[in-house]
Design a protein around this motif. Structure first.
Motif, PDB file in Angstrom:
ATOM      1  N   GLY A 177       9.974   6.726  -7.546  1.00 27.42           N
ATOM      2  CA  GLY A 177      10.412   5.685  -8.471  1.00 27.42           C
ATOM      3  C   GLY A 177      11.266   4.630  -7.793  1.00 27.42           C
ATOM      4  N   GLY A 178      12.109   5.036  -6.863  1.00 29.15           N
ATOM      5  CA  GLY A 178      12.951   4.078  -6.147  1.00 29.15           C
ATOM      6  C   GLY A 178      12.141   3.113  -5.300  1.00 29.15           C
ATOM      7  N   PHE A 179      11.047   3.605  -4.737  1.00 27.97           N
ATOM      8  CA  PHE A 179      10.139   2.744  -3.967  1.00 27.97           C
ATOM      9  C   PHE A 179       9.514   1.698  -4.885  1.00 27.97           C
ATOM     10  CE2 PHE A 179       5.604   2.195  -2.794  1.00 27.97           C
ATOM     11  CZ  PHE A 179       5.778   1.394  -1.683  1.00 27.97           C
ATOM     12  N   LEU A 180       9.078   2.140  -6.061  1.00 25.85           N
ATOM     13  CA  LEU A 180       8.472   1.215  -7.022  1.00 25.85           C
ATOM     14  C   LEU A 180       9.497   0.198  -7.523  1.00 25.85           C
ATOM     15  CD1 LEU A 180       6.386   3.818  -9.036  1.00 25.85           C
ATOM     16  CD2 LEU A 180       5.573   2.286  -7.229  1.00 25.85           C
ATOM     17  N   ALA A 181      10.726   0.655  -7.778  1.00 18.62           N
ATOM     18  CA  ALA A 181      11.778  -0.257  -8.217  1.00 18.62           C
ATOM     19  C   ALA A 181      12.114  -1.272  -7.135  1.00 18.62           C
ATOM     20  CB  ALA A 181      13.017   0.531  -8.628  1.00 18.62           C
ATOM     21  N   THR A 182      12.026  -0.870  -5.868  1.00 12.87           N
ATOM     22  CA  THR A 182      12.268  -1.795  -4.758  1.00 12.87           C
ATOM     23  C   THR A 182      11.239  -2.923  -4.768  1.00 12.87           C
ATOM     24  OG1 THR A 182      13.294  -0.090  -3.397  1.00 12.87           O
ATOM     25  CG2 THR A 182      12.368  -1.986  -2.232  1.00 12.87           C
ATOM     26  N   LEU A 183       9.983  -2.595  -5.015  1.00 15.71           N
ATOM     27  CA  LEU A 183       8.939  -3.618  -5.103  1.00 15.71           C
ATOM     28  C   LEU A 183       9.246  -4.589  -6.238  1.00 15.71           C
ATOM     29  CD1 LEU A 183       6.173  -4.811  -4.309  1.00 15.71           C
ATOM     30  CD2 LEU A 183       5.129  -3.108  -5.835  1.00 15.71           C
ATOM     31  N   VAL A 184       9.634  -4.060  -7.399  1.00 16.10           N
ATOM     32  CA  VAL A 184       9.975  -4.893  -8.552  1.00 16.10           C
ATOM     33  C   VAL A 184      11.159  -5.798  -8.223  1.00 16.10           C
ATOM     34  CG1 VAL A 184      10.856  -4.824 -10.924  1.00 16.10           C
ATOM     35  CG2 VAL A 184       9.015  -3.286 -10.238  1.00 16.10           C
ATOM     36  N   ALA A 237       1.449   6.584  -9.041  1.00 15.19           N
ATOM     37  CA  ALA A 237       0.709   5.867  -7.993  1.00 15.19           C
ATOM     38  C   ALA A 237       0.515   6.817  -6.820  1.00 15.19           C
ATOM     39  CB  ALA A 237       1.474   4.630  -7.555  1.00 15.19           C
ATOM     40  N   PRO A 238      -0.722   7.218  -6.527  1.00 16.95           N
ATOM     41  CA  PRO A 238      -0.977   8.148  -5.427  1.00 16.95           C
ATOM     42  C   PRO A 238      -0.974   7.452  -4.071  1.00 16.95           C
ATOM     43  CG  PRO A 238      -3.041   7.534  -6.458  1.00 16.95           C
ATOM     44  CD  PRO A 238      -1.941   6.866  -7.252  1.00 16.95           C
ATOM     45  N   SER A 239      -0.942   8.252  -3.019  1.00 14.94           N
ATOM     46  CA  SER A 239      -1.043   7.721  -1.669  1.00 14.94           C
ATOM     47  C   SER A 239      -2.328   6.918  -1.529  1.00 14.94           C
ATOM     48  CB  SER A 239      -1.043   8.869  -0.652  1.00 14.94           C
ATOM     49  OG  SER A 239      -1.119   8.366   0.656  1.00 14.94           O
ATOM     50  N   GLY A 240      -2.225   5.763  -0.892  1.00 18.16           N
ATOM     51  CA  GLY A 240      -3.386   4.899  -0.691  1.00 18.16           C
ATOM     52  C   GLY A 240      -3.557   3.837  -1.760  1.00 18.16           C
ATOM     53  N   ALA A 241      -2.839   3.965  -2.877  1.00 15.10           N
ATOM     54  CA  ALA A 241      -2.966   2.978  -3.955  1.00 15.10           C
ATOM     55  C   ALA A 241      -2.404   1.633  -3.501  1.00 15.10           C
ATOM     56  CB  ALA A 241      -2.242   3.455  -5.209  1.00 15.10           C
ATOM     57  N   TRP A 242      -3.047   0.553  -3.915  1.00 11.32           N
ATOM     58  CA  TRP A 242      -2.535  -0.792  -3.668  1.00 11.32           C
ATOM     59  C   TRP A 242      -1.796  -1.207  -4.936  1.00 11.32           C
ATOM     60  CZ3 TRP A 242      -1.369  -4.135  -0.098  1.00 11.32           C
ATOM     61  CH2 TRP A 242      -1.136  -5.474  -0.452  1.00 11.32           C
ATOM     62  N   LEU A 243      -0.521  -1.587  -4.797  1.00 10.39           N
ATOM     63  CA  LEU A 243       0.302  -1.984  -5.929  1.00 10.39           C
ATOM     64  C   LEU A 243       0.640  -3.461  -5.831  1.00 10.39           C
ATOM     65  CD1 LEU A 243       2.855   0.977  -5.880  1.00 10.39           C
ATOM     66  CD2 LEU A 243       0.688   0.825  -7.131  1.00 10.39           C
ATOM     67  N   GLU A 244       0.695  -4.122  -6.974  1.00  6.23           N
ATOM     68  CA  GLU A 244       1.061  -5.540  -7.019  1.00  6.23           C
ATOM     69  C   GLU A 244       2.155  -5.743  -8.050  1.00  6.23           C
ATOM     70  OE1 GLU A 244      -2.405  -7.950  -7.726  1.00  6.23           O
ATOM     71  OE2 GLU A 244      -3.390  -7.247  -5.888  1.00  6.23           O
ATOM     72  N   ARG A 255       0.865  -1.189   0.000  1.00  8.53           N
ATOM     73  CA  ARG A 255       0.000   0.000   0.000  1.00  8.53           C
ATOM     74  C   ARG A 255       0.900   1.238   0.000  1.00  8.53           C
ATOM     75  NH1 ARG A 255      -5.020   0.167  -1.130  1.00  8.53           N
ATOM     76  NH2 ARG A 255      -5.448  -1.562   0.259  1.00  8.53           N
ATOM     77  N   VAL A 256       0.687   2.151  -0.919  1.00  6.90           N
ATOM     78  CA  VAL A 256       1.464   3.393  -0.966  1.00  6.90           C
ATOM     79  C   VAL A 256       1.051   4.269   0.207  1.00  6.90           C
ATOM     80  CG1 VAL A 256       2.026   5.463  -2.306  1.00  6.90           C
ATOM     81  CG2 VAL A 256       1.632   3.278  -3.484  1.00  6.90           C
ATOM     82  N   GLU A 257       2.037   4.671   0.998  1.00  3.95           N
ATOM     83  CA  GLU A 257       1.807   5.522   2.156  1.00  3.95           C
ATOM     84  C   GLU A 257       2.408   6.904   1.902  1.00  3.95           C
ATOM     85  OE1 GLU A 257       3.463   3.515   5.536  1.00  3.95           O
ATOM     86  OE2 GLU A 257       2.286   1.704   5.194  1.00  3.95           O
ATOM     87  N   GLU A 258       2.059   7.854   2.742  1.00  2.11           N
ATOM     88  CA  GLU A 258       2.564   9.221   2.603  1.00  2.11           C
ATOM     89  C   GLU A 258       4.095   9.255   2.559  1.00  2.11           C
ATOM     90  OE1 GLU A 258       0.803  12.146   2.198  1.00  2.11           O
ATOM     91  OE2 GLU A 258      -1.009  10.924   2.075  1.00  2.11           O
ATOM     92  N   ARG A 259       4.741   8.409   3.329  1.00  4.13           N
ATOM     93  CA  ARG A 259       6.205   8.406   3.396  1.00  4.13           C
ATOM     94  C   ARG A 259       6.855   7.904   2.112  1.00  4.13           C
ATOM     95  NH1 ARG A 259       8.163   3.222   5.400  1.00  4.13           N
ATOM     96  NH2 ARG A 259       6.400   1.802   5.416  1.00  4.13           N
ATOM     97  N   HIS A 260       6.076   7.316   1.203  1.00  7.44           N
ATOM     98  CA  HIS A 260       6.597   6.823  -0.071  1.00  7.44           C
ATOM     99  C   HIS A 260       6.516   7.862  -1.183  1.00  7.44           C
ATOM    100  CE1 HIS A 260       5.083   2.794   1.656  1.00  7.44           C
ATOM    101  NE2 HIS A 260       6.374   2.879   1.876  1.00  7.44           N
ATOM    102  N   LEU A 261       5.957   9.025  -0.889  1.00  7.01           N
ATOM    103  CA  LEU A 261       5.654  10.005  -1.934  1.00  7.01           C
ATOM    104  C   LEU A 261       6.812  10.953  -2.229  1.00  7.01           C
ATOM    105  CD1 LEU A 261       2.030  11.017  -0.865  1.00  7.01           C
ATOM    106  CD2 LEU A 261       2.763   9.142  -2.364  1.00  7.01           C
ATOM    107  N   ALA A 319       5.811  15.531  -5.980  1.00  7.57           N
ATOM    108  CA  ALA A 319       4.631  15.611  -6.840  1.00  7.57           C
ATOM    109  C   ALA A 319       3.422  14.913  -6.217  1.00  7.57           C
ATOM    110  CB  ALA A 319       4.937  14.998  -8.210  1.00  7.57           C
ATOM    111  N   GLY A 320       3.637  14.238  -5.067  1.00  6.17           N
ATOM    112  CA  GLY A 320       2.534  13.567  -4.390  1.00  6.17           C
ATOM    113  C   GLY A 320       2.247  12.165  -4.902  1.00  6.17           C
ATOM    114  N   THR A 321       3.214  11.585  -5.618  1.00  3.08           N
ATOM    115  CA  THR A 321       3.051  10.211  -6.098  1.00  3.08           C
ATOM    116  C   THR A 321       4.228   9.370  -5.607  1.00  3.08           C
ATOM    117  OG1 THR A 321       4.173  10.724  -8.182  1.00  3.08           O
ATOM    118  CG2 THR A 321       1.762  10.926  -8.152  1.00  3.08           C
ATOM    119  N   ALA A 322       4.087   8.059  -5.712  1.00  2.00           N
ATOM    120  CA  ALA A 322       5.115   7.144  -5.202  1.00  2.00           C
ATOM    121  C   ALA A 322       6.455   7.392  -5.877  1.00  2.00           C
ATOM    122  CB  ALA A 322       4.676   5.697  -5.408  1.00  2.00           C
TER     123      ALA A 322
END
Length: 120
Positions: A62-69, A100-107, A48-54, A57-60
């Motif tokens: 890129g490094g956080f998303l790459a970590t998930l990948v 991906a905004p705050s609160g988004a569920w990513l898979e 789940r994208v949290e405020e601390r991941h933003l 610009a208020g979106t997740a």
């Protein structure tokens, strides 16, 4: 009122993962720092994208998303490998489809196409 502190020293977060997902145990210190990551049916990783991941610009970030990948790919390779295989990312190229905004569920869904002796 006290706040429960997790192993990484940050407040524990309540999971609101979709049905079928559970917290990923023993994901490692860095994954615990950016997570919690969740494991679902078929080995799908979710978060789940949290405020601390933003970012600003208020979106997740890129490094956080790459970590998930990266975490999902490592788990997929270890699941396909024989024996007690260790993994390390040699190269990771990521194309982002949309913010991906705050609160988004990513898979992260993975498939190992070819597993060689040293690289997958």
């Amino acid at each position: 009122m006290g706040v429960a502190v997790g192993r990484a020293g940050y407040p524990e977060r309540m999971s609101d993962a979709p049905d079928g997902f559970r917290p990923l145990a023993d994901a490692g210190a860095f994954a615990e720092l950016v997570g919690p990551l969740h494991i679902g049916p078929g080995g799908v990783l979710g978060v789940r994208v949290e405020e601390r991941h933003l970012n600003r610009a208020g979106t997740a970030m890129g490094g956080f998303l790459a970590t998930l990948v990266d975490a999902a790919l490592g788990r997929a390779v270890r699941a396909e490998a024989t024996g007690d295989a260790s993994t390390a990312t040699v190269s990771l190229t990521t194309d982002y489809l949309r913010p991906a905004p705050s609160g988004a569920w990513l898979e992260a869904r993975t498939a190992v196409e070819r597993l060689g002796g040293r690289l997958a």
